[in-house]
Design a protein around this motif. Structure first.
Motif, PDB file in Angstrom:
ATOM      1  N   LEU A 160       0.825  -1.210   0.000  1.00  0.00           N
ATOM      2  CA  LEU A 160       0.000   0.000   0.000  1.00  0.00           C
ATOM      3  C   LEU A 160       0.860   1.261   0.000  1.00  0.00           C
ATOM      4  N   ALA A 161       2.011   1.203   0.646  1.00  0.00           N
ATOM      5  CA  ALA A 161       2.904   2.364   0.700  1.00  0.00           C
ATOM      6  C   ALA A 161       3.434   2.760  -0.678  1.00  0.00           C
ATOM      7  N   SER A 162       3.381   1.847  -1.659  1.00  0.00           N
ATOM      8  CA  SER A 162       3.881   2.157  -3.001  1.00  0.00           C
ATOM      9  C   SER A 162       2.842   2.879  -3.865  1.00  0.00           C
ATOM     10  N   PHE A 163       1.597   2.985  -3.397  1.00  0.00           N
ATOM     11  CA  PHE A 163       0.545   3.649  -4.164  1.00  0.00           C
ATOM     12  C   PHE A 163       0.642   5.157  -3.979  1.00  0.00           C
ATOM     13  N   LYS A 164       0.727   5.857  -5.091  1.00  0.00           N
ATOM     14  CA  LYS A 164       0.853   7.319  -5.075  1.00  0.00           C
ATOM     15  C   LYS A 164      -0.467   7.954  -5.487  1.00  0.00           C
ATOM     16  N   PRO A 165      -0.847   9.056  -4.843  1.00  0.00           N
ATOM     17  CA  PRO A 165      -2.091   9.738  -5.223  1.00  0.00           C
ATOM     18  C   PRO A 165      -1.957  10.382  -6.603  1.00  0.00           C
ATOM     19  N   SER A 166      -3.078  10.454  -7.308  1.00  0.00           N
ATOM     20  CA  SER A 166      -3.083  11.030  -8.658  1.00  0.00           C
ATOM     21  C   SER A 166      -2.936  12.546  -8.654  1.00  0.00           C
ATOM     22  N   GLY A 167      -3.110  13.169  -7.524  1.00  0.00           N
ATOM     23  CA  GLY A 167      -2.974  14.619  -7.438  1.00  0.00           C
ATOM     24  C   GLY A 167      -2.594  15.031  -6.033  1.00  0.00           C
ATOM     25  N   SER A 168      -2.460  16.309  -5.840  1.00  0.00           N
ATOM     26  CA  SER A 168      -2.008  16.812  -4.543  1.00  0.00           C
ATOM     27  C   SER A 168      -3.143  16.995  -3.537  1.00  0.00           C
ATOM     28  N   MET A 169      -4.381  16.780  -3.961  1.00  0.00           N
ATOM     29  CA  MET A 169      -5.521  17.008  -3.075  1.00  0.00           C
ATOM     30  C   MET A 169      -5.793  15.836  -2.133  1.00  0.00           C
ATOM     31  N   THR A 170      -5.169  14.706  -2.366  1.00  0.00           N
ATOM     32  CA  THR A 170      -5.364  13.546  -1.498  1.00  0.00           C
ATOM     33  C   THR A 170      -4.023  13.151  -0.898  1.00  0.00           C
ATOM     34  N   GLY A 171      -4.042  12.727   0.343  1.00  0.00           N
ATOM     35  CA  GLY A 171      -2.819  12.276   0.998  1.00  0.00           C
ATOM     36  C   GLY A 171      -2.555  10.816   0.683  1.00  0.00           C
ATOM     37  N   ALA A 172      -1.639  10.244   1.402  1.00  0.00           N
ATOM     38  CA  ALA A 172      -1.286   8.831   1.203  1.00  0.00           C
ATOM     39  C   ALA A 172      -2.396   7.934   1.741  1.00  0.00           C
ATOM     40  N   ILE A 173      -2.416   6.701   1.261  1.00  0.00           N
ATOM     41  CA  ILE A 173      -3.346   5.707   1.802  1.00  0.00           C
ATOM     42  C   ILE A 173      -2.869   5.371   3.208  1.00  0.00           C
ATOM     43  N   THR A 174      -3.724   5.546   4.173  1.00  0.00           N
ATOM     44  CA  THR A 174      -3.329   5.267   5.552  1.00  0.00           C
ATOM     45  C   THR A 174      -3.841   3.923   6.043  1.00  0.00           C
ATOM     46  N   SER A 175      -4.889   3.392   5.393  1.00  0.00           N
ATOM     47  CA  SER A 175      -5.457   2.117   5.820  1.00  0.00           C
ATOM     48  C   SER A 175      -6.273   1.521   4.684  1.00  0.00           C
ATOM     49  N   ALA A 176      -6.292   0.200   4.628  1.00  0.00           N
ATOM     50  CA  ALA A 176      -7.112  -0.491   3.632  1.00  0.00           C
ATOM     51  C   ALA A 176      -8.583  -0.493   4.013  1.00  0.00           C
ATOM     52  N   GLU A 177      -8.896  -0.152   5.236  1.00  0.00           N
ATOM     53  CA  GLU A 177     -10.280  -0.201   5.723  1.00  0.00           C
ATOM     54  C   GLU A 177     -11.252   0.620   4.888  1.00  0.00           C
ATOM     55  N   ASN A 178     -10.787   1.721   4.330  1.00  0.00           N
ATOM     56  CA  ASN A 178     -11.675   2.622   3.607  1.00  0.00           C
ATOM     57  C   ASN A 178     -11.614   2.475   2.090  1.00  0.00           C
ATOM     58  N   LEU A 179     -10.954   1.434   1.588  1.00  0.00           N
ATOM     59  CA  LEU A 179     -10.886   1.247   0.139  1.00  0.00           C
ATOM     60  C   LEU A 179     -12.269   0.905  -0.401  1.00  0.00           C
TER      61      LEU A 179
END
Length: 159
Positions: free
Chosen positions: A116-135
């Motif tokens: 999950l740490a390797s996933f980058k957001p498509s823009g600057s408006m979203t932060g990093a993925i912090t948990s799989a719970e909300n996918l």
């Protein structure tokens, strides 16, 4: 969660292209039996004309995932091109928002693990993925450059 494309995968997976935004990429997904296994085969032509550049299959995640999940695992093969997994969560409300990690596939079935740490957001408006719970969804995507896409997926899982 482990997706093996059994049952009626066409009811879980949707195929779409950049035509939803005016692009001209085209393709299709088919679910292929190989012995007793079924896999998804996505093929098509990705074009960046008209500000386009993708084809994808996507599955909504209706069941909440565990906070213990560390990544995405695929069993895939293809035509030696670069492909992507796109993840969406509550923070990715607009169509062009997602988290992306790339992977290459060869002609033989191989396991691909994407933390999950390797996933980058498509823009600057979203932060990093912090948990799989909300996918909320997972997509397999041919993206970002003019090319012929051919990718087959036998398993999709979270680890």
């Amino acid at each position: 969660m482990i997706e093996t494309f059994s049952g009626a995968p066409g009811t879980r997976w949707r195929f779409f292209t950049d035509a939803v935004m005016g692009g001209i990429s085209n393709g299709r997904v088919e679910f292929v039996s190989e012995g007793e296994r079924i896999h998804a085969r996505m093929t098509g032509k990705v074009s960046t004309a008209n500000k386009g550049g993708f084809i994808q299959i996507r599955m909504d995640l209706f069941d909440r995932l565990s906070a213990e999940i560390q990544g995405v695992r695929l069993v895939a093969r293809g035509n030696g091109q670069l492909y992507f997994v796109h993840l969406r969560n509550a923070a990715t409300r607009l169509p062009w928002q997602y988290y992306q990690a790339g992977f290459e596939v060869g002609t033989e079935w191989n396991e691909v693990c994407l933390p999950l740490a390797s996933f980058k957001p498509s823009g600057s408006m979203t932060g990093a993925i912090t948990s799989a719970e909300n996918l909320r969804s997972i997509g397999i995507v041919a993206y970002g450059r003019d090319h012929e896409a051919e990718i087959e997926i036998r398993e999709v899982a979270f680890y």
